[in-house]
Design a protein around this motif. Structure first.
Motif, PDB file in Angstrom:
ATOM      1  N   THR A  31      12.584  45.317  90.134  1.00 36.35           N
ATOM      2  CA  THR A  31      11.565  44.289  90.284  1.00 36.35           C
ATOM      3  C   THR A  31      11.853  43.202  89.262  1.00 36.35           C
ATOM      4  O   THR A  31      12.386  43.476  88.182  1.00 36.35           O
ATOM      5  CB  THR A  31      10.126  44.830  90.077  1.00 36.35           C
ATOM      6  N   VAL A  32      11.515  41.977  89.628  1.00 37.03           N
ATOM      7  CA  VAL A  32      11.704  40.852  88.712  1.00 37.03           C
ATOM      8  C   VAL A  32      10.454  39.997  88.758  1.00 37.03           C
ATOM      9  O   VAL A  32       9.841  39.822  89.815  1.00 37.03           O
ATOM     10  CB  VAL A  32      12.971  40.033  89.062  1.00 37.03           C
ATOM     11  N   ARG A  33      10.074  39.529  87.588  1.00 35.93           N
ATOM     12  CA  ARG A  33       8.927  38.623  87.492  1.00 35.93           C
ATOM     13  C   ARG A  33       9.226  37.626  86.393  1.00 35.93           C
ATOM     14  O   ARG A  33       9.337  38.002  85.224  1.00 35.93           O
ATOM     15  CB  ARG A  33       7.673  39.405  87.169  1.00 35.93           C
ATOM     16  N   GLN A  34       9.384  36.389  86.791  1.00 31.89           N
ATOM     17  CA  GLN A  34       9.688  35.275  85.895  1.00 31.89           C
ATOM     18  C   GLN A  34      10.907  35.569  85.024  1.00 31.89           C
ATOM     19  O   GLN A  34      12.014  35.376  85.467  1.00 31.89           O
ATOM     20  CB  GLN A  34       8.460  34.893  85.080  1.00 31.89           C
ATOM     21  N   ARG A  73      13.529  32.033  83.052  1.00 27.45           N
ATOM     22  CA  ARG A  73      12.956  32.443  84.345  1.00 27.45           C
ATOM     23  C   ARG A  73      14.054  32.467  85.390  1.00 27.45           C
ATOM     24  O   ARG A  73      15.008  31.696  85.309  1.00 27.45           O
ATOM     25  CB  ARG A  73      11.883  31.445  84.791  1.00 27.45           C
ATOM     26  N   VAL A  74      13.916  33.344  86.379  1.00 27.30           N
ATOM     27  CA  VAL A  74      14.888  33.405  87.459  1.00 27.30           C
ATOM     28  C   VAL A  74      14.189  33.161  88.787  1.00 27.30           C
ATOM     29  O   VAL A  74      12.985  33.369  88.926  1.00 27.30           O
ATOM     30  CB  VAL A  74      15.647  34.753  87.475  1.00 27.30           C
ATOM     31  N   ASP A  75      14.971  32.698  89.761  1.00 24.91           N
ATOM     32  CA  ASP A  75      14.479  32.431  91.109  1.00 24.91           C
ATOM     33  C   ASP A  75      14.511  33.746  91.892  1.00 24.91           C
ATOM     34  O   ASP A  75      15.588  34.256  92.181  1.00 24.91           O
ATOM     35  CB  ASP A  75      15.372  31.383  91.767  1.00 24.91           C
ATOM     36  N   PRO A  76      13.353  34.318  92.251  1.00 25.17           N
ATOM     37  CA  PRO A  76      13.349  35.610  92.937  1.00 25.17           C
ATOM     38  C   PRO A  76      14.025  35.587  94.307  1.00 25.17           C
ATOM     39  O   PRO A  76      14.409  36.628  94.827  1.00 25.17           O
ATOM     40  CB  PRO A  76      11.862  35.964  93.052  1.00 25.17           C
ATOM     41  N   ASP A  77      14.186  34.403  94.892  1.00 26.26           N
ATOM     42  CA  ASP A  77      14.854  34.285  96.190  1.00 26.26           C
ATOM     43  C   ASP A  77      16.372  34.186  96.064  1.00 26.26           C
ATOM     44  O   ASP A  77      17.074  34.164  97.067  1.00 26.26           O
ATOM     45  CB  ASP A  77      14.322  33.066  96.946  1.00 26.26           C
ATOM     46  N   MET A  92      21.257  36.932  88.818  1.00 23.03           N
ATOM     47  CA  MET A  92      20.040  36.160  89.029  1.00 23.03           C
ATOM     48  C   MET A  92      20.282  34.701  88.668  1.00 23.03           C
ATOM     49  O   MET A  92      20.876  34.415  87.633  1.00 23.03           O
ATOM     50  CB  MET A  92      18.918  36.740  88.166  1.00 23.03           C
ATOM     51  N   GLN A  93      19.804  33.806  89.515  1.00 21.58           N
ATOM     52  CA  GLN A  93      19.990  32.371  89.319  1.00 21.58           C
ATOM     53  C   GLN A  93      18.741  31.750  88.694  1.00 21.58           C
ATOM     54  O   GLN A  93      17.614  32.141  88.995  1.00 21.58           O
ATOM     55  CB  GLN A  93      20.273  31.682  90.653  1.00 21.58           C
ATOM     56  N   ARG A  94      18.966  30.762  87.870  1.00 21.86           N
ATOM     57  CA  ARG A  94      17.874  29.985  87.273  1.00 21.86           C
ATOM     58  C   ARG A  94      17.325  29.052  88.351  1.00 21.86           C
ATOM     59  O   ARG A  94      18.087  28.463  89.123  1.00 21.86           O
ATOM     60  CB  ARG A  94      18.435  29.160  86.124  1.00 21.86           C
ATOM     61  N   ASP A  98      14.209  24.359  86.674  1.00 18.92           N
ATOM     62  CA  ASP A  98      14.298  24.749  85.262  1.00 18.92           C
ATOM     63  C   ASP A  98      15.661  24.478  84.637  1.00 18.92           C
ATOM     64  O   ASP A  98      15.838  24.687  83.445  1.00 18.92           O
ATOM     65  CB  ASP A  98      14.003  26.238  85.096  1.00 18.92           C
ATOM     66  N   ARG A  99      16.604  24.048  85.446  1.00 20.90           N
ATOM     67  CA  ARG A  99      17.953  23.825  84.916  1.00 20.90           C
ATOM     68  C   ARG A  99      17.992  22.596  84.019  1.00 20.90           C
ATOM     69  O   ARG A  99      17.364  21.577  84.320  1.00 20.90           O
ATOM     70  CB  ARG A  99      18.950  23.654  86.055  1.00 20.90           C
ATOM     71  N   PRO A 100      18.723  22.675  82.929  1.00 16.93           N
ATOM     72  CA  PRO A 100      18.853  21.492  82.067  1.00 16.93           C
ATOM     73  C   PRO A 100      19.535  20.356  82.833  1.00 16.93           C
ATOM     74  O   PRO A 100      20.430  20.591  83.641  1.00 16.93           O
ATOM     75  CB  PRO A 100      19.745  21.971  80.927  1.00 16.93           C
ATOM     76  N   ARG A 101      19.079  19.150  82.568  1.00 17.35           N
ATOM     77  CA  ARG A 101      19.675  17.976  83.218  1.00 17.35           C
ATOM     78  C   ARG A 101      20.199  17.035  82.158  1.00 17.35           C
ATOM     79  O   ARG A 101      19.559  16.794  81.138  1.00 17.35           O
ATOM     80  CB  ARG A 101      18.619  17.264  84.050  1.00 17.35           C
TER      81      ARG A 101
END
Length: 108
Positions: A31-34, A73-77, A92-94, A98-101
């Motif tokens: 399970t993953v949450r944030q 945080r990670v994207d649950p999808d 897991m992808q960010r 939330d990615r730095p720009r």
């Protein structure tokens, strides 16, 4: 903690590996949450060793749960989990938001 884990970062992802010898993908729940990953499962008791007087027992048995704090945080999808040769790998992808720009600086 059990299972032992490794964690490393990519540019916009995090990968966690966990060593789970003797188990299959069906024995493990993720399970993953944030920014937290939880690995749960059950290692069966040795049926052959029932009633044995143990001299040494270093391999844990029974239910286990490991909570792993992630660096962001990670994207649950956008999570991929693979299980091969007793090693669980979770990539897991960010989230895009939330990615730095990089910000362009205008000069005079």
């Amino acid at each position: 903690g059990y299972p032992p884990v490794n964690l490393w970062l990519g540019d916009n992802s995090v990968v966690v590996t966990a060593e789970l010898p003797g188990l299959s993908a069906d024995d493990v729940e993720l399970t993953v949450r944030q920014d937290t990953l939880v690995i749960r499962g059950q290692r069966p008791e040795d049926a052959d060793a029932e009633g044995a007087d143990w001299h040494r027992r270093e391999c844990p048995r029974g239910a286990f749960s490991r909570v792993i704090g992630l660096p962001f945080r990670v994207d649950p999808d956008r999570i991929q989990a693979r299980f091969q040769n007793g090693v669980l790998e979770v990539e897991m992808q960010r989230p895009e938001a939330d990615r730095p720009r990089r910000i362009a600086i205008n000069g005079n």
